[in-house]
Design a protein around this motif. Structure first.
Motif, PDB file in Angstrom:
ATOM      1  N   ILE B  25       0.867  -1.186   0.000  1.00 38.75           N
ATOM      2  CA  ILE B  25       0.000   0.000   0.000  1.00 38.75           C
ATOM      3  C   ILE B  25       0.902   1.235   0.000  1.00 38.75           C
ATOM      4  O   ILE B  25       1.735   1.407   0.891  1.00 38.75           O
ATOM      5  N   MET B  26       0.734   2.049  -1.052  1.00 40.04           N
ATOM      6  CA  MET B  26       1.593   3.219  -1.215  1.00 40.04           C
ATOM      7  C   MET B  26       0.961   4.441  -0.555  1.00 40.04           C
ATOM      8  O   MET B  26      -0.241   4.462  -0.281  1.00 40.04           O
ATOM      9  N   LYS B  27       1.792   5.454  -0.361  1.00 45.00           N
ATOM     10  CA  LYS B  27       1.263   6.773  -0.021  1.00 45.00           C
ATOM     11  C   LYS B  27       0.419   7.235  -1.207  1.00 45.00           C
ATOM     12  O   LYS B  27       0.812   7.053  -2.344  1.00 45.00           O
ATOM     13  N   GLY B  28      -0.697   7.811  -0.960  1.00 48.83           N
ATOM     14  CA  GLY B  28      -1.577   8.170  -2.077  1.00 48.83           C
ATOM     15  C   GLY B  28      -2.423   6.971  -2.451  1.00 48.83           C
ATOM     16  O   GLY B  28      -2.334   5.906  -1.845  1.00 48.83           O
ATOM     17  N   ASP B  29      -3.264   7.133  -3.471  1.00 47.84           N
ATOM     18  CA  ASP B  29      -4.250   6.110  -3.790  1.00 47.84           C
ATOM     19  C   ASP B  29      -3.697   5.079  -4.751  1.00 47.84           C
ATOM     20  O   ASP B  29      -4.148   4.977  -5.891  1.00 47.84           O
ATOM     21  N   LYS B  30      -2.733   4.341  -4.303  1.00 52.79           N
ATOM     22  CA  LYS B  30      -2.143   3.310  -5.146  1.00 52.79           C
ATOM     23  C   LYS B  30      -1.778   2.093  -4.313  1.00 52.79           C
ATOM     24  O   LYS B  30      -1.292   2.218  -3.205  1.00 52.79           O
ATOM     25  N   GLU B  31      -2.066   0.906  -4.883  1.00 51.76           N
ATOM     26  CA  GLU B  31      -1.706  -0.344  -4.216  1.00 51.76           C
ATOM     27  C   GLU B  31      -1.181  -1.320  -5.248  1.00 51.76           C
ATOM     28  O   GLU B  31      -1.554  -1.258  -6.412  1.00 51.76           O
ATOM     29  N   LEU B  32      -0.301  -2.206  -4.806  1.00 49.73           N
ATOM     30  CA  LEU B  32       0.202  -3.244  -5.694  1.00 49.73           C
ATOM     31  C   LEU B  32       0.153  -4.590  -4.982  1.00 49.73           C
ATOM     32  O   LEU B  32       0.371  -4.664  -3.776  1.00 49.73           O
ATOM     33  N   VAL B  33      -0.138  -5.639  -5.746  1.00 49.31           N
ATOM     34  CA  VAL B  33      -0.064  -6.995  -5.228  1.00 49.31           C
ATOM     35  C   VAL B  33       0.833  -7.793  -6.153  1.00 49.31           C
ATOM     36  O   VAL B  33       0.682  -7.731  -7.370  1.00 49.31           O
ATOM     37  N   GLY B  34       1.785  -8.520  -5.592  1.00 44.12           N
ATOM     38  CA  GLY B  34       2.672  -9.334  -6.418  1.00 44.12           C
ATOM     39  C   GLY B  34       3.508 -10.273  -5.574  1.00 44.12           C
ATOM     40  O   GLY B  34       3.422 -10.275  -4.344  1.00 44.12           O
TER      41      GLY B  34
END
Lengths: 95, 87
Positions: B25-34
């Protein structure tokens, strides 16, 4: 920032690929570089360092997924880089 | 003062996630799954088979990525095991 490569290698398994390993492996390959601003740059990665400073060739600039500009050569200062991705990308709009 | 023999450093916790799914979960409205392949002292991460979620006003924009080096600068939270969300 010399990407202290050995830090994460305590697992000892051959499958561990640290950021330093990744940087070594992708030179000369087609990549997508996303900046913190959301702008994408696609091209051939000519050269890069541990700061994620990047030199690219045949660079295409994508803003909101649309091609806006082309550059023969481009330098990207590393502090702007969100990620560097090997090229294979599909886009989809989710709900 | 009870001393805890199973004291675990944060970096050791991330180290245990290598080879498995992780939710970033990043700062700001961004997420990554991997799948986590490795990381360094700055928690820059190498991720594989990544799904990127950008939350925008129009909805969620999903981007699939093969293998990435994610800059640790904007990482806020790491969740081992991946996202509870269905894709």
């Amino acid at each position: 920032m010399s990407s202290g490569g050995e830090k994460a290698a305590s697992g000892g398994g051959g499958s561990v690929k640290t950021p330093a390993d990744f940087l070594k492996s992708i030179r000369g390959r087609p990549v997508v570089v996303k900046l913190n601003s959301g702008v994408d740059y696609r091209g051939i990665l000519a050269c890069l360092d541990g700061y994620m400073n990047i030199a690219m060739e045949q660079t295409e600039e994508y803003v909101n997924g649309q091609l806006k500009n082309k550059y023969g050569d481009a330098f990207i200062r590393g502090n702007n880089v969100l990620y560097i991705s090997t090229s294979k990308r599909t886009l989809a709009e989710g709900a | 003062m009870s001393h805890n023999p199973s004291q675990l450093l944060p970096s050791e916790l991330i180290d245990r996630c290598i080879g498995s799914k992780i939710w970033v979960i990043m700062k700001g409205d961004k997420e990554l799954v991997g799948t986590l392949r490795g990381f360094d002292v700055y928690v820059n991460m190498v991720l594989e088979d990544v799904t990127e979620y950008e939350i925008t006003a129009e909805g969620r924009r999903i981007t699939k990525l093969d293998q990435i080096l994610l800059n640790g600068n904007n990482i806020a939270i790491l969740v081992p095991g991946g996202s509870p969300d269905p894709e």
